[in-house]
Scaffold this motif. Structure first.
Motif, PDB file in Angstrom:
ATOM      1  N   LEU A 125       9.636   5.405 -13.195  1.00 35.35           N
ATOM      2  CA  LEU A 125       9.538   4.582 -11.990  1.00 35.35           C
ATOM      3  C   LEU A 125      10.080   5.326 -10.773  1.00 35.35           C
ATOM      4  O   LEU A 125       9.514   5.230  -9.670  1.00 35.35           O
ATOM      5  CB  LEU A 125      10.299   3.273 -12.191  1.00 35.35           C
ATOM      6  CG  LEU A 125      10.404   2.337 -10.983  1.00 35.35           C
ATOM      7  CD1 LEU A 125       9.023   1.934 -10.470  1.00 35.35           C
ATOM      8  CD2 LEU A 125      11.237   1.103 -11.330  1.00 35.35           C
ATOM      9  N   LEU A 126      11.142   6.077 -10.951  1.00 37.47           N
ATOM     10  CA  LEU A 126      11.738   6.778  -9.814  1.00 37.47           C
ATOM     11  C   LEU A 126      10.811   7.856  -9.260  1.00 37.47           C
ATOM     12  O   LEU A 126      10.742   8.047  -8.041  1.00 37.47           O
ATOM     13  CB  LEU A 126      13.083   7.378 -10.213  1.00 37.47           C
ATOM     14  CG  LEU A 126      14.230   6.361 -10.247  1.00 37.47           C
ATOM     15  CD1 LEU A 126      15.432   6.930 -10.967  1.00 37.47           C
ATOM     16  CD2 LEU A 126      14.618   5.910  -8.838  1.00 37.47           C
ATOM     17  N   PHE A 127      10.096   8.570 -10.113  1.00 43.00           N
ATOM     18  CA  PHE A 127       9.116   9.532  -9.597  1.00 43.00           C
ATOM     19  C   PHE A 127       8.048   8.807  -8.780  1.00 43.00           C
ATOM     20  O   PHE A 127       7.594   9.307  -7.744  1.00 43.00           O
ATOM     21  CB  PHE A 127       8.484  10.324 -10.744  1.00 43.00           C
ATOM     22  CG  PHE A 127       9.328  11.449 -11.249  1.00 43.00           C
ATOM     23  CD1 PHE A 127       9.412  12.641 -10.544  1.00 43.00           C
ATOM     24  CD2 PHE A 127      10.057  11.323 -12.416  1.00 43.00           C
ATOM     25  CE1 PHE A 127      10.201  13.690 -10.994  1.00 43.00           C
ATOM     26  CE2 PHE A 127      10.850  12.362 -12.879  1.00 43.00           C
ATOM     27  CZ  PHE A 127      10.926  13.547 -12.175  1.00 43.00           C
ATOM     28  N   HIS A 128       7.660   7.621  -9.236  1.00 47.19           N
ATOM     29  CA  HIS A 128       6.676   6.830  -8.487  1.00 47.19           C
ATOM     30  C   HIS A 128       7.242   6.385  -7.143  1.00 47.19           C
ATOM     31  O   HIS A 128       6.581   6.514  -6.103  1.00 47.19           O
ATOM     32  CB  HIS A 128       6.271   5.616  -9.322  1.00 47.19           C
ATOM     33  CG  HIS A 128       5.331   4.690  -8.636  1.00 47.19           C
ATOM     34  ND1 HIS A 128       3.959   4.876  -8.627  1.00 47.19           N
ATOM     35  CD2 HIS A 128       5.560   3.558  -7.908  1.00 47.19           C
ATOM     36  CE1 HIS A 128       3.386   3.914  -7.931  1.00 47.19           C
ATOM     37  NE2 HIS A 128       4.327   3.099  -7.486  1.00 47.19           N
ATOM     38  N   LEU A 129       8.470   5.857  -7.153  1.00 39.45           N
ATOM     39  CA  LEU A 129       9.075   5.377  -5.915  1.00 39.45           C
ATOM     40  C   LEU A 129       9.320   6.509  -4.926  1.00 39.45           C
ATOM     41  O   LEU A 129       9.192   6.323  -3.709  1.00 39.45           O
ATOM     42  CB  LEU A 129      10.382   4.646  -6.215  1.00 39.45           C
ATOM     43  CG  LEU A 129      10.255   3.332  -6.987  1.00 39.45           C
ATOM     44  CD1 LEU A 129      11.634   2.766  -7.299  1.00 39.45           C
ATOM     45  CD2 LEU A 129       9.419   2.310  -6.211  1.00 39.45           C
ATOM     46  N   ALA A 130       9.691   7.681  -5.445  1.00 42.48           N
ATOM     47  CA  ALA A 130       9.898   8.830  -4.558  1.00 42.48           C
ATOM     48  C   ALA A 130       8.612   9.159  -3.804  1.00 42.48           C
ATOM     49  O   ALA A 130       8.619   9.354  -2.579  1.00 42.48           O
ATOM     50  CB  ALA A 130      10.375  10.029  -5.368  1.00 42.48           C
ATOM     51  N   ASP A 131       7.494   9.222  -4.526  1.00 44.62           N
ATOM     52  CA  ASP A 131       6.219   9.536  -3.876  1.00 44.62           C
ATOM     53  C   ASP A 131       5.719   8.383  -3.013  1.00 44.62           C
ATOM     54  O   ASP A 131       5.113   8.598  -1.959  1.00 44.62           O
ATOM     55  CB  ASP A 131       5.170   9.879  -4.934  1.00 44.62           C
ATOM     56  CG  ASP A 131       5.352  11.272  -5.512  1.00 44.62           C
ATOM     57  OD1 ASP A 131       6.114  12.067  -4.921  1.00 44.62           O
ATOM     58  OD2 ASP A 131       4.747  11.576  -6.561  1.00 44.62           O
ATOM     59  N   LYS A 132       5.963   7.159  -3.450  1.00 43.15           N
ATOM     60  CA  LYS A 132       5.521   5.988  -2.678  1.00 43.15           C
ATOM     61  C   LYS A 132       6.183   5.960  -1.297  1.00 43.15           C
ATOM     62  O   LYS A 132       5.516   5.687  -0.284  1.00 43.15           O
ATOM     63  CB  LYS A 132       5.857   4.711  -3.443  1.00 43.15           C
ATOM     64  CG  LYS A 132       5.541   3.423  -2.700  1.00 43.15           C
ATOM     65  CD  LYS A 132       5.971   2.206  -3.517  1.00 43.15           C
ATOM     66  CE  LYS A 132       5.747   0.905  -2.747  1.00 43.15           C
ATOM     67  NZ  LYS A 132       6.189  -0.281  -3.534  1.00 43.15           N
ATOM     68  N   HIS A 133       7.473   6.260  -1.266  1.00 44.03           N
ATOM     69  CA  HIS A 133       8.225   6.134  -0.017  1.00 44.03           C
ATOM     70  C   HIS A 133       8.562   7.475   0.630  1.00 44.03           C
ATOM     71  O   HIS A 133       9.220   7.496   1.666  1.00 44.03           O
ATOM     72  CB  HIS A 133       9.518   5.363  -0.274  1.00 44.03           C
ATOM     73  CG  HIS A 133       9.299   3.948  -0.718  1.00 44.03           C
ATOM     74  ND1 HIS A 133       8.751   2.993   0.105  1.00 44.03           N
ATOM     75  CD2 HIS A 133       9.552   3.330  -1.900  1.00 44.03           C
ATOM     76  CE1 HIS A 133       8.680   1.834  -0.554  1.00 44.03           C
ATOM     77  NE2 HIS A 133       9.166   2.014  -1.767  1.00 44.03           N
ATOM     78  N   ARG A 134       8.114   8.579   0.024  1.00 42.34           N
ATOM     79  CA  ARG A 134       8.447   9.914   0.523  1.00 42.34           C
ATOM     80  C   ARG A 134       9.949  10.028   0.791  1.00 42.34           C
ATOM     81  O   ARG A 134      10.402  10.253   1.918  1.00 42.34           O
ATOM     82  CB  ARG A 134       7.663  10.242   1.796  1.00 42.34           C
ATOM     83  CG  ARG A 134       6.236  10.689   1.557  1.00 42.34           C
ATOM     84  CD  ARG A 134       5.606  11.245   2.821  1.00 42.34           C
ATOM     85  NE  ARG A 134       6.261  12.475   3.267  1.00 42.34           N
ATOM     86  CZ  ARG A 134       5.941  13.143   4.368  1.00 42.34           C
ATOM     87  NH1 ARG A 134       4.975  12.681   5.157  1.00 42.34           N
ATOM     88  NH2 ARG A 134       6.591  14.244   4.706  1.00 42.34           N
ATOM     89  N   ALA A 135      10.726   9.912  -0.290  1.00 44.61           N
ATOM     90  CA  ALA A 135      12.180   9.920  -0.157  1.00 44.61           C
ATOM     91  C   ALA A 135      12.809  10.405  -1.451  1.00 44.61           C
ATOM     92  O   ALA A 135      12.255  10.187  -2.533  1.00 44.61           O
ATOM     93  CB  ALA A 135      12.702   8.517   0.165  1.00 44.61           C
ATOM     94  N   PRO A 136      13.961  11.069  -1.373  1.00 51.36           N
ATOM     95  CA  PRO A 136      14.703  11.391  -2.591  1.00 51.36           C
ATOM     96  C   PRO A 136      15.271  10.114  -3.196  1.00 51.36           C
ATOM     97  O   PRO A 136      15.669   9.191  -2.470  1.00 51.36           O
ATOM     98  CB  PRO A 136      15.816  12.324  -2.101  1.00 51.36           C
ATOM     99  CG  PRO A 136      16.007  11.953  -0.670  1.00 51.36           C
ATOM    100  CD  PRO A 136      14.660  11.527  -0.162  1.00 51.36           C
ATOM    101  N   VAL A 137      15.294  10.043  -4.513  1.00 47.32           N
ATOM    102  CA  VAL A 137      15.762   8.862  -5.227  1.00 47.32           C
ATOM    103  C   VAL A 137      16.721   9.306  -6.325  1.00 47.32           C
ATOM    104  O   VAL A 137      16.782  10.488  -6.678  1.00 47.32           O
ATOM    105  CB  VAL A 137      14.583   8.076  -5.834  1.00 47.32           C
ATOM    106  CG1 VAL A 137      13.645   7.572  -4.738  1.00 47.32           C
ATOM    107  CG2 VAL A 137      13.814   8.935  -6.832  1.00 47.32           C
TER     108      VAL A 137
END
Length: 353
Positions: free
Chosen positions: A142-154
């Motif tokens: 999920l974190l790899f998805h959220l990183a790309d979704k929001h263009r942000a480090p997670v």
């Protein structure tokens, strides 16, 4: 389903590869070392690159570079190493470069570090704190998805229990839906066209393609994190509707609290539990609802009181909030002390109610 007995480090490595991670680097620091070793063994076989960096500073900046080129990339350490990465994590947030940071702390004392950060500028870091290895497999992807979704480090926040516990798991690739194209990535395709791409914290652009500049860019980034805060809150709760006492805990400690509270409820105590799954954004509105009517809001965490601040901010009645956790570290400094023991947690909960 095909179960395989893996420790948390190996399970997260398999999950990262299943999510498409193809660049990983880090410096060996327990309990992060197991994840680094597994990635060094498995990632080249999957067509990726794993590097043992000379320090955490080199590691995080190499990760930033790989991510800027469009790769799904990750790094990590324990809390001490993450402290050295803070400047680069802030830079990545402000120049909108997505990657995953595995913060496998030596104990649960790094909540402030994960949620407040130590970098510069108006940035935050989406942080998930899984309670066990199966959930860590899901959260990693999920974190790899959220990183790309929001263009942000997670960030994934874990500890020795998460990293070193062996569990029978079945690691499968998970689909979280479509993502925007990485048309910002520095992949070399714009070279010689006059429209080459640029990632720059100041966002000044070029003479033939001016950017918004730092003021406009940073305002947009700040607005983005406001949207993330509204969209990405996650939590878990149980038995709070009629609870006189609600116990709040995060990470692996929350699994112990869940066990203790379930037993107390079976004995007739009107008690429930609440777990922030996202440490940031903190699920404040959900906590407020869960604690409405509670006479006691107890906070259990293995430090001197860090999440305690967020609970006091968001609980329905801040005067009901009491701390039942504490610092509890083994003499080695690499694992927990006696406080993470179900009978001790039970005693503290009953003593506070």
């Amino acid at each position: 389903m095909s179960l395989e007995l893996l420790d948390g480090g190996a399970a997260m490595a398999e999950a990262a590869i299943a999510a498409g991670c193809r660049f990983f680097t880090g410096y060996p620091m327990s309990p992060f070392t197991g994840l680094l070793e597994e990635m060094s063994r498995r990632l080249p076989k999957a067509g990726g690159v794993c590097l043992n960096a000379e320090s955490e500073i080199e590691g995080v900046n190499m990760t930033l570079g790989a991510a800027a080129a469009g790769a799904r990339a990750a790094t990590g350490s324990c809390g001490q190493g993450i402290a050295l990465m803070q400047e680069a994590i802030a830079e990545a947030a402000l120049n909108e470069t997505p990657f995953v940071v595995f913060n496998l702390a030596r104990n649960q004392q790094d909540y402030f570090q994960a949620t407040r950060g130590g970098g510069w500028g108006d940035y935050r870091t989406i942080t998930l704190a899984p309670k066990d290895v199966p959930e860590a497999i899901e959260h990693t992807q999920l974190l790899f998805h959220l990183a790309d979704k929001h263009r942000a480090p997670v960030m994934l926040y874990g500890d020795p229990l998460l990293a070193q516990t062996r569990v029978g798991v079945d690691v499968q690739a998970l689909d979280f839906g479509p993502l925007p194209a990485k048309d910002w990535a520095l992949d070399g395709t714009g070279g010689g066209t006059g429209r080459s791409r640029q990632i720059w914290t100041w966002a000044m652009g070029k003479a033939n393609d001016p950017g918004p500049g730092p003021d406009g860019h940073w305002r947009a980034v700040a607005d983005k994190f406001d949207r993330i805060a509204a969209e990405e809150q996650r939590h878990e709760e149980s038995m709070v509707d009629d609870a006189e006492t609600v116990v709040v805990a995060f990470g692996t400690a929350a699994k112990f609290v869940e066990h203790v509270v379930t037993g107390l409820r079976a004995e007739g105590h009107r008690i429930g539990w609440f777990r922030p799954v996202t440490l940031w954004p903190f699920p404040g509105a959900a906590l407020r609802r869960a604690t409405t009517g509670a006479r006691n809001v107890l906070v259990f965490e293995l430090n001197a009181g860090q999440m305690l601040d967020d609970v006091r901010i968001h609980a329905a009645d801040r005067d009901a909030v009491r701390f039942v956790g504490g610092v509890s570290i083994a003499e080695s400094g690499l694992s927990y002390g006696p406080l993470l023991d179900a009978p001790v947690i039970r005693e503290r909960i009953l003593g506070a109610t």
